[in-house]
Every structure is written in C-alpha cells, then in structure tokens.
Design a protein around this motif. Sequence first.
Motif, PDB file in Angstrom:
ATOM      1  N   ASN A 168     -37.281 -12.783 -37.889  1.00  0.00           N
ATOM      2  CA  ASN A 168     -35.671 -12.833 -38.544  1.00  0.00           C
ATOM      3  C   ASN A 168     -35.859 -13.808 -39.770  1.00  0.00           C
ATOM      4  OD1 ASN A 168     -32.956 -11.602 -38.694  1.00  0.00           O
ATOM      5  ND2 ASN A 168     -32.413 -13.330 -37.484  1.00  0.00           N
ATOM      6  N   VAL A 169     -36.993 -14.525 -39.957  1.00  0.00           N
ATOM      7  CA  VAL A 169     -36.870 -15.979 -41.138  1.00  0.00           C
ATOM      8  C   VAL A 169     -36.607 -15.048 -42.226  1.00  0.00           C
ATOM      9  CG1 VAL A 169     -37.713 -17.522 -41.839  1.00  0.00           C
ATOM     10  CG2 VAL A 169     -38.232 -17.101 -39.498  1.00  0.00           C
ATOM     11  N   GLU A 170     -37.042 -14.558 -42.192  1.00  0.00           N
ATOM     12  CA  GLU A 170     -37.397 -13.495 -44.225  1.00  0.00           C
ATOM     13  C   GLU A 170     -36.238 -12.709 -44.407  1.00  0.00           C
ATOM     14  OE1 GLU A 170     -38.752 -15.038 -46.468  1.00  0.00           O
ATOM     15  OE2 GLU A 170     -40.814 -16.074 -44.913  1.00  0.00           O
ATOM     16  N   PRO A 171     -35.476 -12.067 -43.700  1.00  0.00           N
ATOM     17  CA  PRO A 171     -33.932 -11.386 -43.827  1.00  0.00           C
ATOM     18  C   PRO A 171     -33.186 -12.327 -43.694  1.00  0.00           C
ATOM     19  CG  PRO A 171     -35.588 -10.321 -42.320  1.00  0.00           C
ATOM     20  CD  PRO A 171     -36.429 -11.650 -42.544  1.00  0.00           C
ATOM     21  N   GLY A 172     -32.943 -13.884 -43.069  1.00  0.00           N
ATOM     22  CA  GLY A 172     -32.184 -14.869 -42.866  1.00  0.00           C
ATOM     23  C   GLY A 172     -31.838 -15.550 -44.237  1.00  0.00           C
ATOM     24  N   ALA A 173     -33.521 -15.598 -44.774  1.00  0.00           N
ATOM     25  CA  ALA A 173     -33.587 -16.497 -45.838  1.00  0.00           C
ATOM     26  C   ALA A 173     -32.786 -15.434 -46.878  1.00  0.00           C
ATOM     27  CB  ALA A 173     -34.575 -16.809 -46.363  1.00  0.00           C
ATOM     28  N   ALA A 174     -33.254 -14.770 -46.900  1.00  0.00           N
ATOM     29  CA  ALA A 174     -32.560 -13.284 -47.634  1.00  0.00           C
ATOM     30  C   ALA A 174     -31.078 -13.773 -48.089  1.00  0.00           C
ATOM     31  CB  ALA A 174     -33.040 -11.884 -48.296  1.00  0.00           C
ATOM     32  N   ILE A 175     -30.342 -13.342 -47.205  1.00  0.00           N
ATOM     33  CA  ILE A 175     -29.025 -13.416 -46.844  1.00  0.00           C
ATOM     34  C   ILE A 175     -28.739 -15.091 -46.991  1.00  0.00           C
ATOM     35  CG2 ILE A 175     -27.524 -13.681 -44.989  1.00  0.00           C
ATOM     36  CD1 ILE A 175     -28.850 -10.982 -43.947  1.00  0.00           C
ATOM     37  N   ARG A 176     -29.689 -15.991 -46.771  1.00  0.00           N
ATOM     38  CA  ARG A 176     -28.970 -17.400 -47.420  1.00  0.00           C
ATOM     39  C   ARG A 176     -29.111 -17.905 -48.698  1.00  0.00           C
ATOM     40  NH1 ARG A 176     -30.892 -22.415 -48.601  1.00  0.00           N
ATOM     41  NH2 ARG A 176     -29.897 -24.306 -47.911  1.00  0.00           N
ATOM     42  N   LYS A 177     -29.466 -16.762 -49.774  1.00  0.00           N
ATOM     43  CA  LYS A 177     -29.808 -16.908 -50.810  1.00  0.00           C
ATOM     44  C   LYS A 177     -28.448 -16.799 -51.521  1.00  0.00           C
ATOM     45  CE  LYS A 177     -33.494 -15.824 -54.396  1.00  0.00           C
ATOM     46  NZ  LYS A 177     -32.619 -14.763 -54.960  1.00  0.00           N
ATOM     47  N   ALA A 178     -28.369 -15.436 -50.866  1.00  0.00           N
ATOM     48  CA  ALA A 178     -26.846 -14.940 -50.938  1.00  0.00           C
ATOM     49  C   ALA A 178     -25.846 -15.535 -51.495  1.00  0.00           C
ATOM     50  CB  ALA A 178     -26.886 -13.335 -50.416  1.00  0.00           C
ATOM     51  N   VAL A 179     -25.494 -16.268 -49.840  1.00  0.00           N
ATOM     52  CA  VAL A 179     -24.465 -17.064 -49.807  1.00  0.00           C
ATOM     53  C   VAL A 179     -24.710 -18.029 -51.230  1.00  0.00           C
ATOM     54  CG1 VAL A 179     -23.292 -19.003 -48.592  1.00  0.00           C
ATOM     55  CG2 VAL A 179     -24.624 -16.017 -47.306  1.00  0.00           C
ATOM     56  N   ARG A 180     -25.863 -18.532 -51.033  1.00  0.00           N
ATOM     57  CA  ARG A 180     -25.727 -19.950 -52.350  1.00  0.00           C
ATOM     58  C   ARG A 180     -25.475 -19.327 -53.558  1.00  0.00           C
ATOM     59  NH1 ARG A 180     -25.792 -21.840 -48.035  1.00  0.00           N
ATOM     60  NH2 ARG A 180     -26.318 -23.269 -46.771  1.00  0.00           N
ATOM     61  N   GLU A 181     -25.615 -17.600 -53.894  1.00  0.00           N
ATOM     62  CA  GLU A 181     -25.368 -17.493 -55.386  1.00  0.00           C
ATOM     63  C   GLU A 181     -23.931 -17.285 -55.502  1.00  0.00           C
ATOM     64  OE1 GLU A 181     -28.409 -14.229 -55.333  1.00  0.00           O
ATOM     65  OE2 GLU A 181     -30.820 -15.523 -56.216  1.00  0.00           O
ATOM     66  N   ALA A 182     -23.652 -17.150 -54.330  1.00  0.00           N
ATOM     67  CA  ALA A 182     -21.991 -16.319 -54.520  1.00  0.00           C
ATOM     68  C   ALA A 182     -20.947 -17.839 -54.408  1.00  0.00           C
ATOM     69  CB  ALA A 182     -21.438 -15.686 -53.100  1.00  0.00           C
ATOM     70  N   GLY A 183     -21.897 -18.747 -54.835  1.00  0.00           N
ATOM     71  CA  GLY A 183     -21.009 -20.619 -54.986  1.00  0.00           C
ATOM     72  C   GLY A 183     -21.120 -21.154 -53.753  1.00  0.00           C
ATOM     73  N   PHE A 184     -21.561 -20.354 -51.556  1.00  0.00           N
ATOM     74  CA  PHE A 184     -21.216 -21.149 -50.987  1.00  0.00           C
ATOM     75  C   PHE A 184     -22.110 -22.412 -50.228  1.00  0.00           C
ATOM     76  CE2 PHE A 184     -18.287 -16.850 -51.062  1.00  0.00           C
ATOM     77  CZ  PHE A 184     -17.315 -18.060 -51.733  1.00  0.00           C
ATOM     78  N   GLU A 185     -21.802 -22.582 -49.929  1.00  0.00           N
ATOM     79  CA  GLU A 185     -22.831 -23.969 -48.977  1.00  0.00           C
ATOM     80  C   GLU A 185     -22.607 -23.891 -47.189  1.00  0.00           C
ATOM     81  OE1 GLU A 185     -24.894 -26.171 -49.767  1.00  0.00           O
ATOM     82  OE2 GLU A 185     -24.806 -24.836 -52.603  1.00  0.00           O
ATOM     83  N   THR A 186     -21.981 -22.535 -47.091  1.00  0.00           N
ATOM     84  CA  THR A 186     -22.364 -22.369 -45.643  1.00  0.00           C
ATOM     85  C   THR A 186     -23.179 -22.734 -45.000  1.00  0.00           C
ATOM     86  OG1 THR A 186     -19.702 -20.651 -46.018  1.00  0.00           O
ATOM     87  CG2 THR A 186     -21.084 -20.839 -43.971  1.00  0.00           C
ATOM     88  N   PRO A 187     -23.233 -23.449 -43.570  1.00  0.00           N
ATOM     89  CA  PRO A 187     -24.766 -23.333 -42.943  1.00  0.00           C
ATOM     90  C   PRO A 187     -24.781 -21.229 -42.347  1.00  0.00           C
ATOM     91  CG  PRO A 187     -22.766 -25.256 -42.870  1.00  0.00           C
ATOM     92  CD  PRO A 187     -22.316 -24.413 -43.166  1.00  0.00           C
ATOM     93  N   VAL A 188     -26.594 -21.601 -41.919  1.00  0.00           N
ATOM     94  CA  VAL A 188     -26.911 -20.070 -42.323  1.00  0.00           C
ATOM     95  C   VAL A 188     -27.533 -20.734 -40.471  1.00  0.00           C
ATOM     96  CG1 VAL A 188     -28.188 -18.190 -42.372  1.00  0.00           C
ATOM     97  CG2 VAL A 188     -26.685 -19.286 -44.022  1.00  0.00           C
ATOM     98  N   ILE A 189     -27.524 -20.592 -40.055  1.00  0.00           N
ATOM     99  CA  ILE A 189     -28.710 -20.688 -38.738  1.00  0.00           C
ATOM    100  C   ILE A 189     -29.136 -19.159 -38.604  1.00  0.00           C
ATOM    101  CG2 ILE A 189     -28.422 -20.624 -36.332  1.00  0.00           C
ATOM    102  CD1 ILE A 189     -25.318 -21.810 -36.173  1.00  0.00           C
ATOM    103  N   VAL A 190     -30.351 -19.575 -37.879  1.00  0.00           N
ATOM    104  CA  VAL A 190     -31.580 -18.938 -37.900  1.00  0.00           C
ATOM    105  C   VAL A 190     -32.376 -18.467 -36.711  1.00  0.00           C
ATOM    106  CG1 VAL A 190     -33.820 -19.436 -38.819  1.00  0.00           C
ATOM    107  CG2 VAL A 190     -33.272 -17.409 -38.792  1.00  0.00           C
ATOM    108  N   THR A 191     -32.372 -17.289 -35.721  1.00  0.00           N
ATOM    109  CA  THR A 191     -32.795 -17.583 -34.764  1.00  0.00           C
ATOM    110  C   THR A 191     -33.270 -16.427 -35.012  1.00  0.00           C
ATOM    111  OG1 THR A 191     -31.505 -15.606 -33.991  1.00  0.00           O
ATOM    112  CG2 THR A 191     -30.671 -17.960 -33.568  1.00  0.00           C
ATOM    113  N   GLY A 192     -34.329 -15.935 -33.857  1.00  0.00           N
ATOM    114  CA  GLY A 192     -35.751 -14.862 -33.225  1.00  0.00           C
ATOM    115  C   GLY A 192     -37.494 -15.936 -33.575  1.00  0.00           C
TER     116      GLY A 192
END
Length: 200
Positions: A78-102
């Motif tokens: 789940n790491v790479e899908p999670g990384a892509a989602i974190r990148k999208a959050v950052r590109e949207a201008g947010f610093e919300t912490p992203v937790i990855v599991t799996g």
Amino acid sequence: RFLTEDIVDGGSEVPDSSYYAAEFARAGMDFLSLSRGGRFEDAKQPNVGEAAYPYTGRSGYECMPAYISDERGPFGRNVEPGAAIRKAVREAGFETPVIVTGGIHGFEKGERILQEGKADIVGIARQALADPDFFLKVRAGCGSEVRVCEYTNYCEGLDQKHKQVTCKLWDRKELDEPGVKRTLDGKRRTTAPAWAGPAA
C-alpha cells in the motif's frame, strides 16, 4: 480511515482516493489514514449460519497479505498508492498528515518510507500484535530482540472464526507464568510475555 484502492470491480482507485483525500483535508480532517481492499463485495460466500468475512477475496488479500504471496511479496503493497495520495494532498496545498499501513513490519522499512516522503506516519497492526513492545525495543536500541511477524495470518484466522485474537508467536508460551490471563477455552494466553527491558 479510507482505502487507497477498493480492489473490486467498479470500486475506487488511486485517482478517486486522491480526490477524496484532498477534500477531506480541505474539510479540516486532522489526519488521513490509508488502508487498502478488505471489501465484502468479493468475499467468499459464507457457510449457512456464518457471517460474510471481508478478507477472503482478492481485495481481502490486498488488505491482509500473507507470506504465501505473488511475486510482489506481502510487504508494503500500500506504500506507493499511499505516496501518490499524499502527493495529491500536498499539491492541493494541504499539509494534513498521511498515515500508510499494510505489511510494514520492520523499523528500516518504516524509516525509509518516512525519509522518502511517502507518508508522514507509518501504522502497523499485525507486527504490533506479534510484539507489543516493538516500539520500546527499537527505541532502546534492542531491535534484534523484536519478535517479527511471520505473516501467516494465524491472527486473522482466529478473527474470522470470532475467537479471541492472539499471536502464534507467543500465545502458548509460558502459560504457567503467575497471573497469565487465558482465552475462554484456556488454551492460549491473551497477552504476550512481558519484556524484561534492555540488558544492563
């Protein structure tokens, strides 16, 4: 918590979840915790009188991979899908912490995920069950003493049968230890043996 990918026909994929994540961040969520799969839609048909269990189909495997795996192996799926989602959050201008599991069971792997900016927090479940003192041991420099999860999904099998969940690495050890609490059938301990701490 939501899923990076549903892993079922017609389910959400990373682009969908990236959109959800950015909108959750925009709404002011404190953190975003990402899991994967584990759906009822592709679960095996249960026996009469039994409940459907979401970890029996392909999506269930992606949520709780075992040591018997495909060529990708069970770790960090789940790491790479999670990384892509974190990148999208950052590109949207947010610093919300992203937790990855799996399938993240080692300190080195978890640290690498953080160093590479693929997540802000690493979550572990089965490894924490295998060794509840995992974090204490690593912090104390006693990583060699960590009881490492074997990903046999023994614990998941107990859960599927609605039995008290324990880990095969410790649930039949030191059963005669004073004060040990046992499962309802008396055959297993319900908590891991206590760690004595770092050697003097």
